[in-house]
Design a protein around this motif. Structure first.
Motif, PDB file in Angstrom:
ATOM      1  N   GLU A  12       0.827  -1.214   0.000  1.00  0.00           N
ATOM      2  CA  GLU A  12       0.000   0.000   0.000  1.00  0.00           C
ATOM      3  C   GLU A  12       0.855   1.255   0.000  1.00  0.00           C
ATOM      4  OE1 GLU A  12      -3.926   0.621   0.489  1.00  0.00           O
ATOM      5  OE2 GLU A  12      -3.193  -0.774  -1.029  1.00  0.00           O
ATOM      6  N   ILE A  13       1.913   1.250   0.795  1.00  0.00           N
ATOM      7  CA  ILE A  13       2.797   2.421   0.874  1.00  0.00           C
ATOM      8  C   ILE A  13       3.452   2.681  -0.475  1.00  0.00           C
ATOM      9  CG2 ILE A  13       4.940   3.267   1.915  1.00  0.00           C
ATOM     10  CD1 ILE A  13       4.031   1.817   4.505  1.00  0.00           C
ATOM     11  N   GLY A  14       3.762   1.623  -1.198  1.00  0.00           N
ATOM     12  CA  GLY A  14       4.330   1.783  -2.533  1.00  0.00           C
ATOM     13  C   GLY A  14       3.375   2.467  -3.492  1.00  0.00           C
ATOM     14  N   ARG A  15       2.083   2.253  -3.273  1.00  0.00           N
ATOM     15  CA  ARG A  15       1.074   2.850  -4.162  1.00  0.00           C
ATOM     16  C   ARG A  15       0.628   4.235  -3.704  1.00  0.00           C
ATOM     17  NH1 ARG A  15      -0.740  -2.717  -4.265  1.00  0.00           N
ATOM     18  NH2 ARG A  15      -2.036  -2.338  -2.426  1.00  0.00           N
ATOM     19  N   HIS A  16       0.793   4.497  -2.399  1.00  0.00           N
ATOM     20  CA  HIS A  16       0.255   5.733  -1.825  1.00  0.00           C
ATOM     21  C   HIS A  16       1.316   6.418  -0.964  1.00  0.00           C
ATOM     22  CE1 HIS A  16      -3.773   4.363  -3.034  1.00  0.00           C
ATOM     23  NE2 HIS A  16      -3.452   3.192  -2.507  1.00  0.00           N
ATOM     24  N   PRO A  17       2.046   7.381  -1.529  1.00  0.00           N
ATOM     25  CA  PRO A  17       3.083   8.064  -0.751  1.00  0.00           C
ATOM     26  C   PRO A  17       2.544   8.759   0.499  1.00  0.00           C
ATOM     27  CG  PRO A  17       3.299   8.547  -3.093  1.00  0.00           C
ATOM     28  CD  PRO A  17       1.999   7.835  -2.932  1.00  0.00           C
ATOM     29  N   ASP A  18       1.308   9.276   0.405  1.00  0.00           N
ATOM     30  CA  ASP A  18       0.666   9.884   1.567  1.00  0.00           C
ATOM     31  C   ASP A  18      -0.334   8.890   2.143  1.00  0.00           C
ATOM     32  OD1 ASP A  18       2.132  12.144   1.198  1.00  0.00           O
ATOM     33  OD2 ASP A  18       0.477  13.393   0.502  1.00  0.00           O
ATOM     34  N   LEU A  19       0.053   8.228   3.196  1.00  0.00           N
ATOM     35  CA  LEU A  19      -0.781   7.186   3.804  1.00  0.00           C
ATOM     36  C   LEU A  19      -0.719   7.311   5.316  1.00  0.00           C
ATOM     37  CD1 LEU A  19      -1.020   3.415   2.932  1.00  0.00           C
ATOM     38  CD2 LEU A  19      -0.376   4.101   5.258  1.00  0.00           C
ATOM     39  N   ALA A  20      -1.863   7.135   5.948  1.00  0.00           N
ATOM     40  CA  ALA A  20      -1.931   7.110   7.413  1.00  0.00           C
ATOM     41  C   ALA A  20      -2.767   5.919   7.840  1.00  0.00           C
ATOM     42  CB  ALA A  20      -2.533   8.400   7.958  1.00  0.00           C
ATOM     43  N   ILE A  21      -2.276   5.186   8.817  1.00  0.00           N
ATOM     44  CA  ILE A  21      -3.041   4.083   9.392  1.00  0.00           C
ATOM     45  C   ILE A  21      -3.312   4.428  10.846  1.00  0.00           C
ATOM     46  CG2 ILE A  21      -0.876   2.762   9.571  1.00  0.00           C
ATOM     47  CD1 ILE A  21      -2.681   0.201   9.648  1.00  0.00           C
ATOM     48  N   LEU A  22      -4.582   4.582  11.147  1.00  0.00           N
ATOM     49  CA  LEU A  22      -5.031   5.050  12.450  1.00  0.00           C
ATOM     50  C   LEU A  22      -5.840   3.968  13.131  1.00  0.00           C
ATOM     51  CD1 LEU A  22      -5.698   7.359  10.036  1.00  0.00           C
ATOM     52  CD2 LEU A  22      -5.976   8.795  12.051  1.00  0.00           C
ATOM     53  N   GLY A  23      -5.727   3.876  14.444  1.00  0.00           N
ATOM     54  CA  GLY A  23      -6.580   2.919  15.114  1.00  0.00           C
ATOM     55  C   GLY A  23      -6.120   2.516  16.490  1.00  0.00           C
ATOM     56  N   ASP A  24      -6.830   1.505  16.979  1.00  0.00           N
ATOM     57  CA  ASP A  24      -6.504   0.873  18.247  1.00  0.00           C
ATOM     58  C   ASP A  24      -5.574  -0.294  17.935  1.00  0.00           C
ATOM     59  OD1 ASP A  24      -6.363  -0.533  20.598  1.00  0.00           O
ATOM     60  OD2 ASP A  24      -8.523  -0.849  20.812  1.00  0.00           O
ATOM     61  N   TYR A  25      -4.294  -0.113  18.233  1.00  0.00           N
ATOM     62  CA  TYR A  25      -3.293  -1.125  17.913  1.00  0.00           C
ATOM     63  C   TYR A  25      -3.185  -2.191  18.996  1.00  0.00           C
ATOM     64  CZ  TYR A  25      -1.437   1.611  13.996  1.00  0.00           C
ATOM     65  OH  TYR A  25      -1.277   2.277  12.805  1.00  0.00           O
ATOM     66  N   ASN A  26      -3.753  -1.933  20.168  1.00  0.00           N
ATOM     67  CA  ASN A  26      -3.627  -2.848  21.295  1.00  0.00           C
ATOM     68  C   ASN A  26      -2.159  -3.182  21.587  1.00  0.00           C
ATOM     69  OD1 ASN A  26      -6.096  -3.583  22.705  1.00  0.00           O
ATOM     70  ND2 ASN A  26      -6.837  -4.271  20.703  1.00  0.00           N
ATOM     71  N   VAL A  27      -1.309  -2.186  21.408  1.00  0.00           N
ATOM     72  CA  VAL A  27       0.108  -2.287  21.761  1.00  0.00           C
ATOM     73  C   VAL A  27       0.534  -0.953  22.359  1.00  0.00           C
ATOM     74  CG1 VAL A  27       2.475  -2.636  20.970  1.00  0.00           C
ATOM     75  CG2 VAL A  27       0.611  -3.922  19.902  1.00  0.00           C
ATOM     76  N   ALA A  28       1.118  -1.005  23.535  1.00  0.00           N
ATOM     77  CA  ALA A  28       1.774   0.163  24.127  1.00  0.00           C
ATOM     78  C   ALA A  28       3.245   0.059  23.748  1.00  0.00           C
ATOM     79  CB  ALA A  28       1.596   0.185  25.638  1.00  0.00           C
ATOM     80  N   PRO A  29       3.742   0.899  22.841  1.00  0.00           N
ATOM     81  CA  PRO A  29       5.055   0.669  22.233  1.00  0.00           C
ATOM     82  C   PRO A  29       6.244   0.717  23.188  1.00  0.00           C
ATOM     83  CG  PRO A  29       3.768   2.215  20.932  1.00  0.00           C
ATOM     84  CD  PRO A  29       3.043   2.027  22.220  1.00  0.00           C
ATOM     85  N   ALA A  30       6.145   1.493  24.265  1.00  0.00           N
ATOM     86  CA  ALA A  30       7.283   1.651  25.177  1.00  0.00           C
ATOM     87  C   ALA A  30       6.774   1.811  26.599  1.00  0.00           C
ATOM     88  CB  ALA A  30       8.121   2.860  24.775  1.00  0.00           C
ATOM     89  N   ASP A  31       7.671   1.676  27.546  1.00  0.00           N
ATOM     90  CA  ASP A  31       7.273   1.789  28.949  1.00  0.00           C
ATOM     91  C   ASP A  31       6.678   3.151  29.277  1.00  0.00           C
ATOM     92  OD1 ASP A  31       8.018  -0.791  29.463  1.00  0.00           O
ATOM     93  OD2 ASP A  31       9.827  -0.303  30.602  1.00  0.00           O
ATOM     94  N   GLU A  32       7.092   4.195  28.575  1.00  0.00           N
ATOM     95  CA  GLU A  32       6.529   5.517  28.826  1.00  0.00           C
ATOM     96  C   GLU A  32       5.056   5.591  28.419  1.00  0.00           C
ATOM     97  OE1 GLU A  32       8.392   8.561  26.390  1.00  0.00           O
ATOM     98  OE2 GLU A  32       8.885   7.023  24.900  1.00  0.00           O
ATOM     99  N   ASP A  33       4.577   4.584  27.696  1.00  0.00           N
ATOM    100  CA  ASP A  33       3.177   4.520  27.286  1.00  0.00           C
ATOM    101  C   ASP A  33       2.332   3.686  28.247  1.00  0.00           C
ATOM    102  OD1 ASP A  33       3.679   5.958  24.823  1.00  0.00           O
ATOM    103  OD2 ASP A  33       4.646   4.127  24.107  1.00  0.00           O
ATOM    104  N   VAL A  34       2.893   3.367  29.402  1.00  0.00           N
ATOM    105  CA  VAL A  34       2.240   2.489  30.391  1.00  0.00           C
ATOM    106  C   VAL A  34       2.272   3.166  31.756  1.00  0.00           C
ATOM    107  CG1 VAL A  34       2.250   0.192  31.439  1.00  0.00           C
ATOM    108  CG2 VAL A  34       3.042   0.491  29.079  1.00  0.00           C
ATOM    109  N   HIS A  35       1.154   3.176  32.450  1.00  0.00           N
ATOM    110  CA  HIS A  35       1.107   3.890  33.729  1.00  0.00           C
ATOM    111  C   HIS A  35       1.947   3.221  34.797  1.00  0.00           C
ATOM    112  CE1 HIS A  35      -1.589   1.173  36.090  1.00  0.00           C
ATOM    113  NE2 HIS A  35      -1.966   0.790  34.891  1.00  0.00           N
ATOM    114  N   ASP A  36       2.079   1.886  34.731  1.00  0.00           N
ATOM    115  CA  ASP A  36       2.869   1.152  35.718  1.00  0.00           C
ATOM    116  C   ASP A  36       3.627   0.042  34.994  1.00  0.00           C
ATOM    117  OD1 ASP A  36       3.930  -0.319  37.809  1.00  0.00           O
ATOM    118  OD2 ASP A  36       2.090  -0.354  38.992  1.00  0.00           O
ATOM    119  N   PRO A  37       4.775   0.373  34.400  1.00  0.00           N
ATOM    120  CA  PRO A  37       5.502  -0.613  33.590  1.00  0.00           C
ATOM    121  C   PRO A  37       5.863  -1.877  34.348  1.00  0.00           C
ATOM    122  CG  PRO A  37       6.360   1.589  33.207  1.00  0.00           C
ATOM    123  CD  PRO A  37       5.413   1.692  34.364  1.00  0.00           C
TER     124      PRO A  37
END
Length: 261
Positions: free
Chosen positions: A138-163
């Motif tokens: 998709e990125i190859g076809r669309h240089p301007d692309l955004a994927i938005l949503g609920d990923y159900n992943v907190a990427p880093a400890d700073e994204d968690v209230h109590d790591p």
């Protein structure tokens, strides 16, 4: 151009919240997750009356995603092509930004995974792998692309209230975080992290144990953008206001603003 994402945890229950929020925040496009209603129950007439076109992939009781847009939605794609899945988790469409440039927008409701090591966890990791393969094309076809949503992943400890309390568990396990990093490896940027942010900024809070009042949350709702689009991002943040409304979703909207090309 403003793009937003919001897991509404039942559009039937929270349509009024969505309409009220859009009136106060007239974004160009809003991606919704957890519609929890079948296609024929989608409130397209009410949304059109509010000035928004829509495309959606509904499912009774569970899942479901939609894109609301001020301009017509073109080239709509439901689900990940070639990936057999009865769960409605992806809807993609092309819309035109205020400057007239086409932007590919994807609304994603990524699997929760239930528990590390479970069958649902294995499905989650497999689903992310399929998502990455499709996004690469998709990125190859669309240089301007955004994927938005609920990923159900907190990427880093700073994204968690109590790591420490969450360490190694669902939503924060190393394989889940690696799956998220693999998406970034396609050239996508986490727009929230392009800017200095207040500490302990989250997008989801458990209904139980006064999670919102204590700010015991996680940042699991994300707006990822391709490099060209991310370079035009001017700000990104979480709007906590609707989380304090009566009978709220357990998620809050995330909004990103982009300048013209």
């Amino acid at each position: 151009m403003k793009l937003a994402t919001w897991n509404v945890n039942s559009l039937n229950v929270r349509l009024g919240h969505v309409l009220d929020w859009l009136q106060a925040n007239p974004v160009d496009a809003l991606c919704l997750q957890e519609l929890k209603l079948p296609d024929e129950k989608f409130p397209h007439e009410a949304l059109l009356a509010a000035g928004y076109h829509a495309c959606w992939a509904g499912q009774k009781t569970y899942n479901g995603v939609a894109i609301l847009s001020r301009t017509p939605l073109l080239d709509v794609q439901r689900n990940i092509p070639g990936y057999e899945d009865p769960q409605q988790r992806i809807i993609a469409a092309t819309l035109h930004a205020p400057d007239g440039k086409p932007v590919r927008v994807i609304s994603a409701y990524c699997p929760n995974g239930q528990a590390v090591g479970s069958d649902k966890y294995a499905y989650k990791l497999d689903w992310f792998q399929a998502l990455r393969g499709w996004l690469d094309a998709e990125i190859g076809r669309h240089p301007d692309l955004a994927i938005l949503g609920d990923y159900n992943v907190a990427p880093a400890d700073e994204d968690v209230h109590d790591p420490a309390a969450w360490a190694g568990g669902i939503l924060v396990s190393d394989p889940e975080r690696q799956a998220f990093r693999d998406l970034l490896g396609l050239g996508l940027r986490d727009t929230f992290r392009l800017f200095d942010q207040p500490p302990r900024t989250f997008s989801w809070w458990d209904y139980r144990q006064m999670g919102f009042r204590r700010n015991a949350g996680l940042r699991i709702d994300h707006i990822l953008a391709t490099r060209d689009l991310a370079e035009r991002c001017q700000e990104c943040g979480v709007d906590k206001t609707p989380r304090a409304w009566d009978k709220p979703s357990d998620h809050a909207p995330v909004v990103a603003t982009f300048g013209a090309a």
